[in-house]
Write an enzyme that holds these catalytic residues in place. Structure first.
Site, PDB file in Angstrom:
ATOM      1  N   ASP A 175       1.131  -1.416  -0.304  1.00  0.00           N
ATOM      2  CA  ASP A 175      -0.303  -0.154  -0.216  1.00  0.00           C
ATOM      3  C   ASP A 175       0.992   1.315   0.033  1.00  0.00           C
ATOM      4  O   ASP A 175       2.152   1.220  -0.009  1.00  0.00           O
ATOM      5  CB  ASP A 175      -0.625   0.040   1.087  1.00  0.00           C
TER       6      ASP A 175
HETATM    7  C1  BGC Z   1      -5.098   3.029   0.255  1.00  0.00           C
HETATM    8  C2  BGC Z   1      -4.876   2.745  -0.730  1.00  0.00           C
HETATM    9  C3  BGC Z   1      -4.987   3.401  -2.259  1.00  0.00           C
HETATM   10  C4  BGC Z   1      -3.759   3.656  -1.956  1.00  0.00           C
HETATM   11  C5  BGC Z   1      -3.327   4.960  -3.203  1.00  0.00           C
HETATM   12  C6  BGC Z   1      -3.918   4.146  -0.082  1.00  0.00           C
HETATM   13  O1  BGC Z   1      -3.385   5.576   1.020  1.00  0.00           O
HETATM   14  O2  BGC Z   1      -4.271   2.481   1.771  1.00  0.00           O
HETATM   15  O3  BGC Z   1      -6.357   1.785  -1.345  1.00  0.00           O
HETATM   16  O4  BGC Z   1      -4.747   2.199  -3.368  1.00  0.00           O
HETATM   17  O5  BGC Z   1      -3.561   4.518  -1.078  1.00  0.00           O
HETATM   18  O6  BGC Z   1      -4.369   5.742  -3.839  1.00  0.00           O
END
Ligand code: BGC
Length: 725
Positions: A264
């Site tokens: 993530d």
């Molecule tokens: C989120 C993800 C997301 C990623 C990219 C993170 O903060 O938890 O679900 O895909 O950011 O935006």
């Protein structure tokens, strides 16, 4: 071809593709020819080129190797639409064609209980991602809805792993059949937001296997998902994105996942742990003030030094590069040409509408207050800020710039046309620390008193400023709701309006359960509308006026009060001193309410219709070793066509180990014309009877008696049949 024919051809195509989901195995990520090509490519790469592929080189991309024909990998959020363009940084770009299809959010999709719609939903995303030049769409989010308070529940699907598995497989196939990748997230145990970056999740092996992993396992094995995103939280003391047990042992080991694991955004914390424990691609690390130096990521230049010093074998790096290349080959990024995809088509908007129509849940309908009869209504009062609020840009990373968004107020006006006097009152104000506002309430009561019908749109909101990722929001990333009470004095508003008009229809919007005890006894009609996407207002209007017969079913239990929810009863949300113990264990959602006889407000699987269904002739046939086919005859006994979700629960009688009273192990959404009858069959194999035995480290289906309980919610069992396994 005229429009009708095109529409028909489109639906045939979608059905054919959907059938291919059921019959054909998706192309596997590994095949000898591509593996040989990958080996040849890896041989040609320098160490720096390899390492360059293991970390981001902009907000949403990671590097390729141009001279070898390896392109950058372009990712984009996210679960219910392709996110607006950020270019290479974090500031949204202006003047780009990035306003697209905004689909209903995860729990609205799950509430359809229609995996074929999951496929169609995924296909829209895949097609629009491809059109926008994206290689990976960052969804679906399938974490278990453990508590009603999780700020990201709206993106997720359900409290039930079986329902999640069915919906996620459809979604992933839908995306990937378009020739781009899905990214399954957040692996694993990311069930709260407020401290998601630090919290350590502790749970039993049984809870992990029975509740938190089955959706992921199905997505990997049946959905053949190309990429998986690691979660922010820790699991048993080690960050999930670099967690040996979750990623190396289970995902890549037991399940044989051959694709790429990305972090993530900012979830990597340690170079060696990430390298050794399965992270293939590091995204979004926060290295302080821009411009970011991507080579300083944990999987950046340090890795080059480690390999050169002999501390890390090159084979470990090659495996990560291989996984990335597999995904690239499978999605025609190397040595092939992609088709273009499509953007903002009528068909995509129709899918958004269909999902909303099937996902809206009729929670209560006393005295048949609903549907409203259009011809009898000369004036209608529409109350509540949620009636006229756009939601697409809310909630955090899942934000979508919608081509358009039909709010409920719009939808109702469109449906009624000019002949009806539609009056609107805001009723409450979405504002930081917003309290009941008597002037707004009085105005609402006034229009309700005069109108032929009144509808209140209330509930949750993403944030105060819906265009921002607001740290004081309700349904949003990085926050959890403080409680289950509707904010901004909405209860006061509802009570006052119900007094003026006891037939007022109440539409709850947002990401799940709300404490409705203050007025539920006085209300006759309640609808759950979720965040229903760009055509949500159209769908809600059609349900309210009976042009659509509701068929959505709750994918999570609505408790009466927060303390009834097991995690909260045990004081285990969000945890203490950085640790959360999942003490409720396997008793999540209805598994708890049912077993411990706690009366929910609205049970899992619940959802009413404007017609009635009659269940009879439950039967069981043995069709294999520890396998039966359960069947039931369903008749639409009302005057309207409609759909019912027939739910098959397995209930062990006197089990040897502690088990939930019953568990969902099969379902089918059935469309029946008024008066029509159909026999529904579901195969229940060994898995349906099994529990995870921690000592034996395997699934066990004990011999003995079971009840197959068939009904239209976890609490409303219509017929059942006993069997001996
Ligand atoms: C989120 C993800 C997301 C990623 C990219 C993170 O903060 O938890 O679900 O895909 O950011 O935006």
């Amino acid at each position: 071809m005229n429009k009708k024919v095109i529409g028909f051809a489109g639906s045939i195509l979608s059905s054919v593709l959907w059938l291919s989901v059921l019959t054909a195995q998706a192309q596997n990520l590994v095949n000898p020819k591509t593996e040989a090509k990958i080996t040849a490519l890896i041989k040609k790469m320098t160490l720096a080129e390899k390492v360059g592929m293991l970390h981001a080189n902009s907000s949403f991309t990671s590097a390729g190797v141009k001279q070898l024909g390896i392109p950058e990998l372009v990712t984009s959020d996210g679960p219910h639409g392709v996110r607006l363009e950020h270019g290479r940084g974090w500031t949204p770009l202006k003047n780009v064609n990035d306003a697209g299809t905004y689909l209903p959010t995860g729990n609205a999709l799950a509430a359809t209980w229609n995996p074929k719609l999951g496929y169609d939903f995924g296909a829209v995303l895949g097609s629009e991602a491809k059109f926008r030049g994206k290689d990976v769409i960052l969804g679906p989010g399938i974490n278990i809805i453990r508590s009603p308070l999780n700020g990201r529940n709206f993106e997720y699907q359900s409290e039930d792993p079986y329902l999640i598995a069915q919906m996620a497989v459809g979604y992933i196939k839908g995306v990937q059949d378009q020739g781009v990748s899905a990214s399954l997230k957040h692996f694993a145990a990311n069930n709260e937001e407020v401290d998601r970056g630090t919290v350590n999740v502790e749970m039993s092996e049984r809870a992990l296997r029975e509740i938190y992993l089955p959706g992921f396992e199905a997505a990997v094995k049946k959905g053949q998902v190309n990429t998986v995103m690691g979660a922010y939280n820790k699991f048993r003391g080690q960050y999930a994105t670099e967690n040996k047990y979750l990623i190396n042992d289970i995902l890549k080991g037991e399940w044989g996942f051959k694709g790429l694991v990305m972090s993530d955004w900012g979830a990597v914390h340690n170079t060696m742990e990430a390298l050794e424990n399965g992270t293939d691609l590091e995204m979004g690390s926060d290295l302080g003030t821009p411009p970011l130096k991507y080579s300083q990521f944990f999987l950046g230049d340090t890795v080059i030094t480690l390999v050169k010093n002999g501390k890390v074998p090159i084979t470990l790096i090659d495996d990560k590069v291989r996984r990335i290349l597999r995904v690239m080959f499978k999605t025609n990024m190397i040595g092939a040409k992609r088709t273009v995809g499509a953007y903002n088509t009528k068909a995509h908007q129709q899918t958004a509408l269909k999902v909303a129509e099937e996902g809206i849940v009729l929670l209560k309908n006393e005295d048949n207050v609903l549907p409203l009869a259009k011809e009898k209504i000369k004036s209608i009062a529409i109350i509540g800020q949620n009636a006229d609020r756009e939601n697409a840009m809310g909630g955090g990373s899942s934000q979508v710039k919608a081509k358009y968004e039909i709010t409920p107020l719009h939808g109702i006006k469109n449906l009624l046309g000019n002949g009806v006097n539609v009056q609107y009152a805001q009723g409450y104000k979405i504002a930081r620390n917003g309290q009941a506002d008597s002037a707004l309430i009085n105005e609402a009561v006034k229009i309700a008193t005069k109108a032929d019908a009144t509808v209140i749109f209330c509930g949750w909101t993403h944030g105060y400023d819906y265009k921002k990722w607001d740290d004081n929001a309700y349904d949003a990333e990085g926050v959890d709701k403080p409680d289950m009470d509707m904010p901004f004095g909405q209860n006061e508003l509802i009570k006052a309006v119900l007094k003026a008009n006891p037939n007022t229809i109440i539409v709850l919007m947002g990401g799940g359960p709300i404490d409705v005890r203050e007025w539920v006894g006085k209300s006759k009609a309640i609808i759950e509308g979720w965040y229903p996407g760009m055509e949500g207002g159209t769908a809600l209007a059609k349900v309210i006026f009976g042009e659509v017969n509701p068929s959505g079913k709750l994918p999570m239990t609505f408790p009466k009060k927060l303390e009834d929810s097991p995690a909260h009863k045990l004081g285990e949300f969000p945890g203490v001193n950085g640790v959360v113990h999942y003490k409720e264990d396997i008793f999540v959602g209805y598994r708890y309410f049912d077993t411990y006889k706690v009366e929910p407000q609205f049970p899992f699987g619940h959802g009413l219709s404007y017609t009635t269904f009659y269940y009879e002739n439950a039967a069981i046939q043995r069709t294999g070793d520890k396998q039966v086919t359960a069947s039931v005859t369903l008749k639409n006994t009302g005057k309207r066509d409609g759909a019912e979700v027939v739910q098959f629960y397995v209930e062990p009688i006197n089990p040897r180990v502690s088990r939930p009273r019953k568990e969902l192990k099969g379902f089918q959404k059935v469309f029946l014309k008024a008066g029509e009858t159909k026999t529904i069959k579901v195969v229940l194999n060994k898995d349906a009877f099994s529990y995870y035995d921690e000592k034996k480290k395997t699934w066990v289906a004990d011999n003995g008696k079971y009840l197959i309980a068939i009904g239209n919610s976890s609490k409303d069992i219509q017929v059942s049949k006993e069997l001996v396994l």
